[in-house]
Design a protein around this motif. Structure first.
Motif, PDB file in Angstrom:
ATOM      1  N   LEU A   1      24.355  12.803  16.791  1.00 43.91           N
ATOM      2  CA  LEU A   1      24.610  12.253  18.118  1.00 43.91           C
ATOM      3  C   LEU A   1      24.744  10.736  18.067  1.00 43.91           C
ATOM      4  CD1 LEU A   1      22.438  14.216  20.704  1.00 43.91           C
ATOM      5  CD2 LEU A   1      24.901  13.898  20.715  1.00 43.91           C
ATOM      6  N   GLY A   2      23.956  10.094  17.223  1.00 41.49           N
ATOM      7  CA  GLY A   2      24.052   8.650  17.052  1.00 41.49           C
ATOM      8  C   GLY A   2      25.417   8.246  16.539  1.00 41.49           C
ATOM      9  N   VAL A   3      25.939   8.997  15.592  1.00 39.49           N
ATOM     10  CA  VAL A   3      27.279   8.713  15.055  1.00 39.49           C
ATOM     11  C   VAL A   3      28.316   8.876  16.165  1.00 39.49           C
ATOM     12  CG1 VAL A   3      29.059   9.565  13.470  1.00 39.49           C
ATOM     13  CG2 VAL A   3      26.704   9.286  12.673  1.00 39.49           C
ATOM     14  N   LEU A   4      28.205   9.948  16.938  1.00 34.69           N
ATOM     15  CA  LEU A   4      29.138  10.178  18.046  1.00 34.69           C
ATOM     16  C   LEU A   4      29.058   9.046  19.067  1.00 34.69           C
ATOM     17  CD1 LEU A   4      31.160  12.041  19.490  1.00 34.69           C
ATOM     18  CD2 LEU A   4      29.192  13.148  20.569  1.00 34.69           C
ATOM     19  N   MET A   5      27.858   8.631  19.404  1.00 31.46           N
ATOM     20  CA  MET A   5      27.685   7.532  20.358  1.00 31.46           C
ATOM     21  C   MET A   5      28.245   6.220  19.794  1.00 31.46           C
ATOM     22  SD  MET A   5      26.413   9.159  22.743  1.00 31.46           S
ATOM     23  CE  MET A   5      25.510  10.649  23.043  1.00 31.46           C
ATOM     24  N   GLY A   6      28.078   6.000  18.497  1.00 33.07           N
ATOM     25  CA  GLY A   6      28.646   4.816  17.856  1.00 33.07           C
ATOM     26  C   GLY A   6      30.163   4.816  17.907  1.00 33.07           C
ATOM     27  N   ILE A   7      30.755   5.992  17.764  1.00 35.30           N
ATOM     28  CA  ILE A   7      32.215   6.109  17.867  1.00 35.30           C
ATOM     29  C   ILE A   7      32.664   5.752  19.283  1.00 35.30           C
ATOM     30  CG2 ILE A   7      34.137   7.761  17.866  1.00 35.30           C
ATOM     31  CD1 ILE A   7      32.678   9.174  15.503  1.00 35.30           C
ATOM     32  N   ILE A   8      31.952   6.270  20.284  1.00 34.09           N
ATOM     33  CA  ILE A   8      32.301   5.981  21.685  1.00 34.09           C
ATOM     34  C   ILE A   8      32.226   4.483  21.953  1.00 34.09           C
ATOM     35  CG2 ILE A   8      31.516   6.264  24.078  1.00 34.09           C
ATOM     36  CD1 ILE A   8      30.697   9.159  23.256  1.00 34.09           C
ATOM     37  N   THR A   9      31.132   3.862  21.539  1.00 34.01           N
ATOM     38  CA  THR A   9      30.957   2.424  21.746  1.00 34.01           C
ATOM     39  C   THR A   9      32.039   1.636  21.002  1.00 34.01           C
ATOM     40  OG1 THR A   9      28.584   2.730  21.981  1.00 34.01           O
ATOM     41  CG2 THR A   9      29.342   0.510  21.509  1.00 34.01           C
ATOM     42  N   GLY A  10      32.329   2.022  19.777  1.00 32.54           N
ATOM     43  CA  GLY A  10      33.355   1.335  18.992  1.00 32.54           C
ATOM     44  C   GLY A  10      34.745   1.475  19.590  1.00 32.54           C
ATOM     45  N   VAL A  11      35.050   2.660  20.122  1.00 32.42           N
ATOM     46  CA  VAL A  11      36.358   2.875  20.758  1.00 32.42           C
ATOM     47  C   VAL A  11      36.483   2.007  22.004  1.00 32.42           C
ATOM     48  CG1 VAL A  11      37.748   4.576  22.034  1.00 32.42           C
ATOM     49  CG2 VAL A  11      36.769   5.180  19.822  1.00 32.42           C
ATOM     50  N   ILE A  12      35.414   1.933  22.807  1.00 33.36           N
ATOM     51  CA  ILE A  12      35.458   1.087  24.007  1.00 33.36           C
ATOM     52  C   ILE A  12      35.665  -0.377  23.609  1.00 33.36           C
ATOM     53  CG2 ILE A  12      34.093   0.202  25.942  1.00 33.36           C
ATOM     54  CD1 ILE A  12      32.813   3.031  26.097  1.00 33.36           C
ATOM     55  N   ALA A  13      34.924  -0.831  22.605  1.00 30.91           N
ATOM     56  CA  ALA A  13      35.072  -2.222  22.150  1.00 30.91           C
ATOM     57  C   ALA A  13      36.483  -2.471  21.619  1.00 30.91           C
ATOM     58  CB  ALA A  13      34.036  -2.543  21.076  1.00 30.91           C
ATOM     59  N   THR A  14      37.042  -1.503  20.919  1.00 29.72           N
ATOM     60  CA  THR A  14      38.401  -1.644  20.392  1.00 29.72           C
ATOM     61  C   THR A  14      39.415  -1.658  21.533  1.00 29.72           C
ATOM     62  OG1 THR A  14      37.762  -0.538  18.344  1.00 29.72           O
ATOM     63  CG2 THR A  14      40.119  -0.631  18.841  1.00 29.72           C
ATOM     64  N   LYS A  15      39.212  -0.798  22.526  1.00 24.22           N
ATOM     65  CA  LYS A  15      40.128  -0.752  23.679  1.00 24.22           C
ATOM     66  C   LYS A  15      40.103  -2.062  24.451  1.00 24.22           C
ATOM     67  CE  LYS A  15      41.672   3.463  23.404  1.00 24.22           C
ATOM     68  NZ  LYS A  15      43.030   3.708  23.020  1.00 24.22           N
ATOM     69  N   LEU A  16      38.965  -2.745  24.434  1.00 25.88           N
ATOM     70  CA  LEU A  16      38.893  -4.067  25.062  1.00 25.88           C
ATOM     71  C   LEU A  16      39.754  -5.066  24.298  1.00 25.88           C
ATOM     72  CD1 LEU A  16      35.097  -4.387  25.899  1.00 25.88           C
ATOM     73  CD2 LEU A  16      36.973  -4.117  27.507  1.00 25.88           C
ATOM     74  N   ASN A  17      40.115  -4.688  23.054  1.00 27.25           N
ATOM     75  CA  ASN A  17      40.953  -5.512  22.193  1.00 27.25           C
ATOM     76  C   ASN A  17      40.378  -6.924  22.097  1.00 27.25           C
ATOM     77  OD1 ASN A  17      42.987  -6.106  20.467  1.00 27.25           O
ATOM     78  ND2 ASN A  17      44.653  -5.769  21.918  1.00 27.25           N
ATOM     79  N   LEU A  18      39.184  -6.998  21.531  1.00 27.26           N
ATOM     80  CA  LEU A  18      38.413  -8.233  21.513  1.00 27.26           C
ATOM     81  C   LEU A  18      39.115  -9.390  20.819  1.00 27.26           C
ATOM     82  CD1 LEU A  18      34.899  -6.722  20.814  1.00 27.26           C
ATOM     83  CD2 LEU A  18      35.852  -7.446  22.978  1.00 27.26           C
ATOM     84  N   LYS A  19      39.998  -9.098  19.884  1.00 26.74           N
ATOM     85  CA  LYS A  19      40.696 -10.177  19.184  1.00 26.74           C
ATOM     86  C   LYS A  19      41.563 -10.992  20.139  1.00 26.74           C
ATOM     87  CE  LYS A  19      39.933  -9.661  14.683  1.00 26.74           C
ATOM     88  NZ  LYS A  19      39.240 -10.633  13.921  1.00 26.74           N
ATOM     89  N   LYS A  20      42.072 -10.336  21.205  1.00 20.86           N
ATOM     90  CA  LYS A  20      42.980 -11.015  22.124  1.00 20.86           C
ATOM     91  C   LYS A  20      42.270 -11.711  23.274  1.00 20.86           C
ATOM     92  CE  LYS A  20      46.954  -8.182  21.056  1.00 20.86           C
ATOM     93  NZ  LYS A  20      47.988  -7.313  21.534  1.00 20.86           N
ATOM     94  N   ILE A  21      40.977 -11.447  23.438  1.00 20.74           N
ATOM     95  CA  ILE A  21      40.222 -12.116  24.502  1.00 20.74           C
ATOM     96  C   ILE A  21      39.987 -13.554  24.086  1.00 20.74           C
ATOM     97  CG2 ILE A  21      38.050 -12.205  25.755  1.00 20.74           C
ATOM     98  CD1 ILE A  21      37.864  -9.180  25.496  1.00 20.74           C
ATOM     99  N   LYS A  22      40.406 -14.470  24.911  1.00 17.67           N
ATOM    100  CA  LYS A  22      40.241 -15.897  24.612  1.00 17.67           C
ATOM    101  C   LYS A  22      38.909 -16.380  25.181  1.00 17.67           C
ATOM    102  CE  LYS A  22      44.446 -16.685  22.965  1.00 17.67           C
ATOM    103  NZ  LYS A  22      44.616 -15.972  21.767  1.00 17.67           N
ATOM    104  N   ILE A  23      38.107 -16.954  24.328  1.00 17.61           N
ATOM    105  CA  ILE A  23      36.828 -17.546  24.775  1.00 17.61           C
ATOM    106  C   ILE A  23      36.821 -19.005  24.405  1.00 17.61           C
ATOM    107  CG2 ILE A  23      34.354 -17.551  24.433  1.00 17.61           C
ATOM    108  CD1 ILE A  23      34.394 -14.579  24.282  1.00 17.61           C
TER     109      ILE A  23
END
Length: 172
Positions: A150-172
């Motif tokens: 379940l931890g692995v599955l939850m990690g996949i969900i969190t990682g997919v959300i972070a990837t969908k946010l496309n963090l590389k393109k967010i300008k800070i």
């Protein structure tokens, strides 16, 4: 004009608040176990790693866990100790994995660190509460396997959300 330190402090506060809000959001999502969390608050750690550095990620985890424990009244309880130790060590592991970011996706980093987090939780819980119980029971082995999967599955969900946010393109 804002100094770099002031700017980083503002983002630290924002990332800690994001982690706290995501953690709060997780409490309304139905779960198979009442104490289980998806780990959405780790999105703020992934943002800290992707946009800043490992020092910022450690600060985000430390302050999020500490403030959350203050708000819930669980500071220095076994639950806090479990969350704090597993959260901090798995974040350090995430930082090590992040050094291989050219070869690992955010999903892989999140997945592996979620597995590490759950494994560390089990180890801390065992030593805090269940040292006298044998781990050779079939039901305990089945629970541990289920919990880690379940931890692995939850990690996949969190990682997919972070990837969908496309963090590389967010300008800070």
């Amino acid at each position: 004009m804002q100094t770099k330190e002031y700017r980083e402090e503002k983002y630290l506060i924002a990332l800690v608040l994001l982690g706290l809000y995501l953690s709060l959001l997780e409490n309304i999502i139905p779960k198979p176990f009442p104490w289980m969390k998806i780990g959405l608050s780790n999105i703020s750690v992934l943002i800290a790693l992707e946009k800043f550095n490992s020092r910022m990620a450690i600060k985000v985890v430390f302050f999020r866990i500490f403030i959350q424990a203050l708000m819930l009244g669980t500071l220095f309880t076994p639950g806090f100790m479990i969350s704090f130790s597993a959260g901090l060590i798995s974040t350090l592991f995430m930082i090590i994995l992040y050094r291989f970011r050219a070869y690992l996706s955010l999903v892989a980093i999140s997945c592996i660190s979620a597995f590490t987090h759950n494994l560390l939780q089990l180890i801390v819980v065992y030593f805090l509460m269940f040292r006298n119980i044998s781990l050779n029971s079939k039901s305990i082995i089945l629970f541990i396997t289920f919990f880690l999967a379940l931890g692995v599955l939850m990690g996949i969900i969190t990682g997919v959300i972070a990837t969908k946010l496309n963090l590389k393109k967010i300008k800070i």
